[in-house]
Motif scaffolding. Structure first.
Motif, PDB file in Angstrom:
ATOM      1  N   MET A   1       0.937  -1.009  -0.158  1.00 51.31           N
ATOM      2  CA  MET A   1       0.047  -0.034  -0.008  1.00 51.31           C
ATOM      3  C   MET A   1       0.746   1.416   0.151  1.00 51.31           C
ATOM      4  SD  MET A   1      -2.929   1.702  -0.142  1.00 51.31           S
ATOM      5  CE  MET A   1      -3.758   0.273  -0.470  1.00 51.31           C
TER       6      MET A   1
ATOM      7  N   GLY B   1     -11.534   0.567  -4.743  1.00 46.60           N
ATOM      8  CA  GLY B   1     -11.638   0.910  -3.478  1.00 46.60           C
ATOM      9  C   GLY B   1     -12.507   2.212  -3.460  1.00 46.60           C
TER      10      GLY B   1
ATOM     11  N   GLY C   1      -9.722   4.174   2.064  1.00 40.04           N
ATOM     12  CA  GLY C   1      -9.112   5.182   2.444  1.00 40.04           C
ATOM     13  C   GLY C   1     -10.113   6.273   3.261  1.00 40.04           C
TER      14      GLY C   1
ATOM     15  N   ASP D   1     -13.266  -6.497   1.004  1.00 38.52           N
ATOM     16  CA  ASP D   1     -11.774  -6.251   1.046  1.00 38.52           C
ATOM     17  C   ASP D   1     -11.484  -5.345   0.023  1.00 38.52           C
ATOM     18  OD1 ASP D   1     -12.104  -8.007  -1.083  1.00 38.52           O
ATOM     19  OD2 ASP D   1     -10.871  -9.436  -0.380  1.00 38.52           O
ATOM     20  N   LYS D   2     -12.245  -4.594  -0.515  1.00 40.59           N
ATOM     21  CA  LYS D   2     -11.691  -3.461  -1.516  1.00 40.59           C
ATOM     22  C   LYS D   2     -10.914  -2.450  -0.445  1.00 40.59           C
ATOM     23  CE  LYS D   2     -15.589  -3.294  -4.569  1.00 40.59           C
ATOM     24  NZ  LYS D   2     -14.829  -4.084  -5.800  1.00 40.59           N
ATOM     25  N   TYR D   3     -10.022  -1.645  -1.260  1.00 41.88           N
ATOM     26  CA  TYR D   3      -9.372  -0.672  -0.506  1.00 41.88           C
ATOM     27  C   TYR D   3     -10.271   0.329   0.317  1.00 41.88           C
ATOM     28  CZ  TYR D   3      -5.087  -2.438  -2.730  1.00 41.88           C
ATOM     29  OH  TYR D   3      -4.136  -3.013  -3.323  1.00 41.88           O
TER      30      TYR D   3
ATOM     31  N   HIS E   1     -12.826   6.024  -1.156  1.00 38.81           N
ATOM     32  CA  HIS E   1     -12.141   7.005  -0.266  1.00 38.81           C
ATOM     33  C   HIS E   1     -13.184   7.861   0.485  1.00 38.81           C
ATOM     34  CE1 HIS E   1      -8.746   9.634   1.418  1.00 38.81           C
ATOM     35  NE2 HIS E   1      -9.686  10.358   1.382  1.00 38.81           N
TER      36      HIS E   1
ATOM     37  N   ARG F   1     -16.802  -0.083   5.165  1.00 41.38           N
ATOM     38  CA  ARG F   1     -15.861  -1.189   5.194  1.00 41.38           C
ATOM     39  C   ARG F   1     -16.813  -2.437   5.187  1.00 41.38           C
ATOM     40  NH1 ARG F   1     -12.028  -2.823   3.246  1.00 41.38           N
ATOM     41  NH2 ARG F   1     -10.358  -2.006   4.371  1.00 41.38           N
TER      42      ARG F   1
ATOM     43  N   CYS G   1     -10.536  -0.298  10.210  1.00 41.85           N
ATOM     44  CA  CYS G   1     -10.220  -0.911   9.281  1.00 41.85           C
ATOM     45  C   CYS G   1      -9.608  -0.348   7.912  1.00 41.85           C
ATOM     46  CB  CYS G   1     -10.737  -2.267   9.093  1.00 41.85           C
ATOM     47  SG  CYS G   1     -10.872  -3.480  10.603  1.00 41.85           S
ATOM     48  N   ALA G   2      -9.356   0.869   7.938  1.00 42.69           N
ATOM     49  CA  ALA G   2      -8.992   1.562   6.878  1.00 42.69           C
ATOM     50  C   ALA G   2      -7.716   0.913   6.251  1.00 42.69           C
ATOM     51  CB  ALA G   2      -8.867   3.004   7.084  1.00 42.69           C
ATOM     52  N   ASP G   3      -7.389   0.978   5.172  1.00 44.01           N
ATOM     53  CA  ASP G   3      -6.104   0.495   4.411  1.00 44.01           C
ATOM     54  C   ASP G   3      -5.034   1.639   4.342  1.00 44.01           C
ATOM     55  OD1 ASP G   3      -6.487  -2.233   3.804  1.00 44.01           O
ATOM     56  OD2 ASP G   3      -8.379  -0.933   2.620  1.00 44.01           O
ATOM     57  N   TYR G   4      -5.451   3.036   4.374  1.00 44.68           N
ATOM     58  CA  TYR G   4      -4.713   4.107   4.199  1.00 44.68           C
ATOM     59  C   TYR G   4      -5.352   5.309   4.935  1.00 44.68           C
ATOM     60  CZ  TYR G   4      -6.863   6.077   0.345  1.00 44.68           C
ATOM     61  OH  TYR G   4      -7.682   6.421  -0.561  1.00 44.68           O
TER      62      TYR G   4
END
Ligand code: TPS
Length: 215
Positions: free
Chosen positions: A2, A85, A108, A104-106, A87, A99, A124-127
């Motif tokens: 990531m 994903g 943000g 399990d998509k991104y 954002h 989420r 559980c944010a990816d970024y």
């Protein structure tokens, strides 16, 4: 993984462009962007089927070049397009709910301080997208600029969070942003308002990569 994709994150919608958004994206991809966010927002932005059609075209381009395609604040659109994903901001659909919907998509989340970073991680944010770092012309409801020190502050407390900095970042400031602890830069106007988009993107990419190698 990531952190690598966040290196040069291009955010754009039709109103940010002075020419065909597809042509803008093409040049930016050739220049080296590592991730793309479709942000169709603000006065005069497309809606409904027109928004969908543009997203579809931009997504196709990103797929051709293996660039993750993220949709800003529109989970339905992201699901319909099978985007990579979503954002969301602090005011948008709350991160936990997003989420749940996207699996399990991104995911943000826009953040302005350490507390919001912690909440984003709990969802559980990816970024996280931290900003505006500097004053910005591209977001009507932008909060006050938080400066480079906020990057350092967050990095000191959350050593591993994938963090992209955004807001008023230019070729002149990209290096400092990475040195302060960001994994990458996200930009609208530094690319959209450039006279030569390909060359400008390439310079930004090289700048970020050089700064990341040193760190
Ligand atoms: C990854 N956001 C904060 S400042 C800004 C935006 C759109 C304007 C930047 O334009 N983090 C990510 N995506 C987002 N959409 C936001 C935060 C929210 P410019 O580069 O022209 O200053």
């Amino acid at each position: 993984m990531m952190k690598q994709k966040l290196s040069l994150y291009f955010v754009m919608g039709s109103i940010d462009c002075t020419k065909d958004p597809l042509a803008v994206l093409d040049e930016a991809i050739k220049g080296g962007i590592t991730m793309f966010q479709f942000r169709e927002k603000g006065k005069g932005a497309l809606t409904g089927i027109e928004k969908y059609r543009l997203a579809e075209k931009l997504l196709e381009r990103c797929r051709m070049y293996n660039i993750p395609f993220i949709v800003n604040d529109d989970v339905d659109l992201a699901l319909a397009l099978q985007a990579d994903g979503v954002h969301v901001g602090q005011e948008d659909e709350v991160a936990e709910r997003v989420r749940d919907r996207i699996g399990d998509k991104y995911l943000g989340v826009s953040v302005h301080n350490l507390n919001e970073v912690k909440k984003a991680l709990a969802a559980c944010a990816d970024y996280v997208g931290l900003g505006p770092i500097f004053p910005t012309v591209s977001k009507e409801d932008a909060k006050q600029a938080c400066g480079l020190t906020m990057i350092e502050h967050i990095r000191a407390h959350e050593k591993r969070v994938p963090l992209v900095a955004i807001g008023g970042i230019t070729e002149q400031t990209a290096k400092q942003v990475i040195e302060a602890g960001a994994d990458g830069i996200a930009v609208i106007s530094a690319i959209c308002r450039a006279e030569h988009i390909y060359e400008q993107t390439k310079r930004l990419y090289e700048m970020v990569m050089r700064a990341k190698q040193k760190g």
